[in-house]
Scaffold this active site. Structure first.
Site, PDB file in Angstrom:
ATOM      1  N   PRO A  76     -69.279  38.259-101.913  1.00 58.49           N
ATOM      2  CA  PRO A  76     -67.843  37.963-101.829  1.00 58.49           C
ATOM      3  C   PRO A  76     -67.409  36.937-102.869  1.00 58.49           C
ATOM      4  O   PRO A  76     -66.225  36.834-103.179  1.00 58.49           O
ATOM      5  CB  PRO A  76     -67.657  37.417-100.405  1.00 58.49           C
ATOM      6  CG  PRO A  76     -69.018  37.172 -99.863  1.00 58.49           C
ATOM      7  CD  PRO A  76     -70.004  37.916-100.687  1.00 58.49           C
ATOM      8  N   GLU A  89     -76.977  34.613 -95.528  1.00 64.20           N
ATOM      9  CA  GLU A  89     -76.032  33.873 -96.389  1.00 64.20           C
ATOM     10  C   GLU A  89     -76.186  34.229 -97.862  1.00 64.20           C
ATOM     11  O   GLU A  89     -75.634  33.559 -98.736  1.00 64.20           O
ATOM     12  CB  GLU A  89     -76.208  32.362 -96.194  1.00 64.20           C
ATOM     13  CG  GLU A  89     -75.846  31.860 -94.804  1.00 64.20           C
ATOM     14  CD  GLU A  89     -74.456  32.323 -94.375  1.00 64.20           C
ATOM     15  OE1 GLU A  89     -73.510  32.244 -95.176  1.00 64.20           O
ATOM     16  OE2 GLU A  89     -74.325  32.781 -93.225  1.00 64.20           O
ATOM     17  N   ARG A 113     -68.109  59.074-109.747  1.00 59.59           N
ATOM     18  CA  ARG A 113     -67.069  60.073-110.039  1.00 59.59           C
ATOM     19  C   ARG A 113     -66.534  59.971-111.464  1.00 59.59           C
ATOM     20  O   ARG A 113     -65.812  60.842-111.915  1.00 59.59           O
ATOM     21  CB  ARG A 113     -65.953  60.029-108.987  1.00 59.59           C
ATOM     22  CG  ARG A 113     -65.094  58.814-108.997  1.00 59.59           C
ATOM     23  CD  ARG A 113     -64.216  58.776-107.749  1.00 59.59           C
ATOM     24  NE  ARG A 113     -63.141  59.757-107.727  1.00 59.59           N
ATOM     25  CZ  ARG A 113     -62.010  59.655-108.412  1.00 59.59           C
ATOM     26  NH1 ARG A 113     -61.805  58.616-109.186  1.00 59.59           N
ATOM     27  NH2 ARG A 113     -61.085  60.577-108.330  1.00 59.59           N
ATOM     28  N   ASP A 133     -55.336  59.053-111.786  1.00 57.52           N
ATOM     29  CA  ASP A 133     -55.586  58.233-110.590  1.00 57.52           C
ATOM     30  C   ASP A 133     -54.842  56.911-110.670  1.00 57.52           C
ATOM     31  O   ASP A 133     -54.524  56.433-111.760  1.00 57.52           O
ATOM     32  CB  ASP A 133     -57.080  57.864-110.507  1.00 57.52           C
ATOM     33  CG  ASP A 133     -57.921  59.001-109.982  1.00 57.52           C
ATOM     34  OD1 ASP A 133     -57.363  59.900-109.353  1.00 57.52           O
ATOM     35  OD2 ASP A 133     -59.149  58.959-110.224  1.00 57.52           O
TER      36      ASP A 133
HETATM   37  C1  LIG Z   1     -72.488  37.379 -94.702  1.00 58.29           C
HETATM   38  S1  LIG Z   1     -72.408  37.763 -96.396  1.00 58.29           S
HETATM   39  C2  LIG Z   1     -72.687  36.191 -97.127  1.00 58.29           C
HETATM   40  C3  LIG Z   1     -71.429  35.473 -97.324  1.00 58.29           C
HETATM   41  C4  LIG Z   1     -71.592  34.153 -98.050  1.00 58.29           C
HETATM   42  N1  LIG Z   1     -71.999  33.133 -97.139  1.00 58.29           N
HETATM   43  C5  LIG Z   1     -70.254  33.771 -98.671  1.00 58.29           C
HETATM   44  O1  LIG Z   1     -69.403  33.268 -97.954  1.00 58.29           O
HETATM   45  O2  LIG Z   1     -70.050  34.046 -99.873  1.00 58.29           O
HETATM   46  C6  LIG Z   1     -73.923  38.604 -96.661  1.00 58.29           C
HETATM   47  C7  LIG Z   1     -73.930  39.565 -97.818  1.00 58.29           C
HETATM   48  O3  LIG Z   1     -72.979  40.602 -97.617  1.00 58.29           O
HETATM   49  C8  LIG Z   1     -72.526  41.085 -98.867  1.00 58.29           C
HETATM   50  N2  LIG Z   1     -71.063  40.966 -98.907  1.00 58.29           N
HETATM   51  C9  LIG Z   1     -70.279  40.415 -97.961  1.00 58.29           C
HETATM   52  N3  LIG Z   1     -68.990  40.490 -98.287  1.00 58.29           N
HETATM   53  C10 LIG Z   1     -68.926  41.126 -99.475  1.00 58.29           C
HETATM   54  C11 LIG Z   1     -67.854  41.498-100.346  1.00 58.29           C
HETATM   55  N4  LIG Z   1     -66.599  41.207-100.058  1.00 58.29           N
HETATM   56  N5  LIG Z   1     -68.166  42.129-101.493  1.00 58.29           N
HETATM   57  C12 LIG Z   1     -69.452  42.411-101.813  1.00 58.29           C
HETATM   58  N6  LIG Z   1     -70.499  42.086-101.022  1.00 58.29           N
HETATM   59  C13 LIG Z   1     -70.252  41.443 -99.871  1.00 58.29           C
HETATM   60  C14 LIG Z   1     -73.231  40.260 -99.940  1.00 58.29           C
HETATM   61  O4  LIG Z   1     -74.393  40.966-100.348  1.00 58.29           O
HETATM   62  C15 LIG Z   1     -73.582  39.005 -99.163  1.00 58.29           C
HETATM   63  O5  LIG Z   1     -74.632  38.287 -99.759  1.00 58.29           O
END
Ligand SMILES: C[S@@+](CC[C@H](N)C(=O)[O-])C[C@H]1O[C@@H](n2cnc3c(N)ncnc32)[C@H](O)[C@@H]1O
Length: 277
Positions: free
Chosen positions: A92, A119, A161, A176
């Site tokens: 994220p 995390e 795609r 698109d």
């Molecule tokens: C619970 S999340 C970790 C969040 C982290 N503590 C933070 O706040 O940035 C666990 C994993 O889910 C994935 N993930 C969660 N949200 C995501 C998003 N919006 N985009 C891409 N991957 C995501 C990533 O691989 C991340 O390391």
């Protein structure tokens, strides 16, 4: 294109056998390999996580299994002659995943995905592989998922795609939403199919006219209307050179004016007076 995914939930990637991506795999256009991260653990419990340095809640994925997994995947890919790996790290805190980035990634011959849980992954893993290949830390939206596997599915489908020969009609992504070409990076308008009347609802008459010029104009107007309603930020960012005279007239009806101080000149900003809803 080769895709490797290292995950603690290989079964989560089953949808990669279905539909467009599944067919691309069956046709040999995509070589997808999913690996279980726990195969690179060496303790009885197949541990992949540990407590965070500095304290705090949650667990962090350990360097050891990720390092061994990625080294093995890389060695295998090089052995089979795949060149130019790039690491895609869903997080994220990454850069937003956009159509532009999908297009860019589709130019790489080999993508390796590292969807995390808990995390996230010990930072040193990304730092280590960033010395050897391009690394893309990518977020699929401003929300937090429990893991990165869903993000891998999203990114893979958007990239696949765009690969030559994957979509039945090579033209179909030209118009698109977000496509840089005909729609100037804006949203696609509504679409219709037969029957011409459904529950007393007609389709816009122009679509039955057979007049290509009028249909194209209607589509552009609908693009401008829908983008104004749902993503005005895209109009603000739109390069003025991609808009024709009629687009500008429509934008004026929708409440936009060229910004005299805009950079480059002619960018649009939203008036608050006499706006058509
Ligand atoms: C619970 S999340 C970790 C969040 C982290 N503590 C933070 O706040 O940035 C666990 C994993 O889910 C994935 N993930 C969660 N949200 C995501 C998003 N919006 N985009 C891409 N991957 C995501 C990533 O691989 C991340 O390391």
């Amino acid at each position: 294109m080769r895709l490797d995914v290292v995950t603690i939930f290989p079964e989560y990637l089953e949808p990669l056998n279905v539909s467009l991506v599944g067919k691309a795999r069956a046709r040999g256009r995509l070589d997808v390999r999913v690996h279980d991260l726990r195969a690179w653990t060496h303790d009885r419990h197949n541990t992949v996580d540990d407590t965070p340095y500095g304290g705090g809640p949650g667990m962090v994925m350990k360097t050891g299994p990720w390092g061994e997994a990625l080294d093995t995947v890389l060695a295998d890919g090089y052995e089979t002659g795949t060149g130019g790996p790039a690491l895609v790290v869903p997080t994220p805190s990454g850069r937003p995943f956009t159509q532009e980035l999908a297009l860019h990634l589709s130019g790489h011959p080999w993508l390796i995905f590292t969807p995390a849980r808990y995390e996230g992954i010990d930072r040193r893993v990304v730092d280590e592989y960033a010395t050897r290949m391009p690394v893309y830390e990518v977020s699929i939206g401003d929300y937090v998922l429990a893991g990165g596997e869903a993000a891998v599915l999203v990114i893979t489908e958007a990239v696949a795609r765009l690969l030559p020969g994957v979509l039945g009609n090579a033209e179909s992504h030209r118009d698109d939403s977000f496509a840089p070409g005909a729609m100037a990076g804006l949203l696609e308008g509504p679409v219709y199919t037969k029957p011409p009347v459904w529950r007393d609802r007609d389709i816009p008459e122009v679509l039955l006219s057979g007049h290509h010029g009028r249909i194209a104009r209607w589509r552009r107007d609908e693009t401008l209307r829908r983008t104004t309603a749902n993503r005005p930020d895209l109009i603000e960012r739109c390069a003025p050179g991609t808009l024709d005279k009629k687009d500008r007239e429509m934008l004026s009806i929708l409440g936009w004016s060229p910004d005299p101080d805009g950079e480059p000149y002619g960018r649009f900003w939203r008036r608050t007076d006499g706006v058509e809803e």
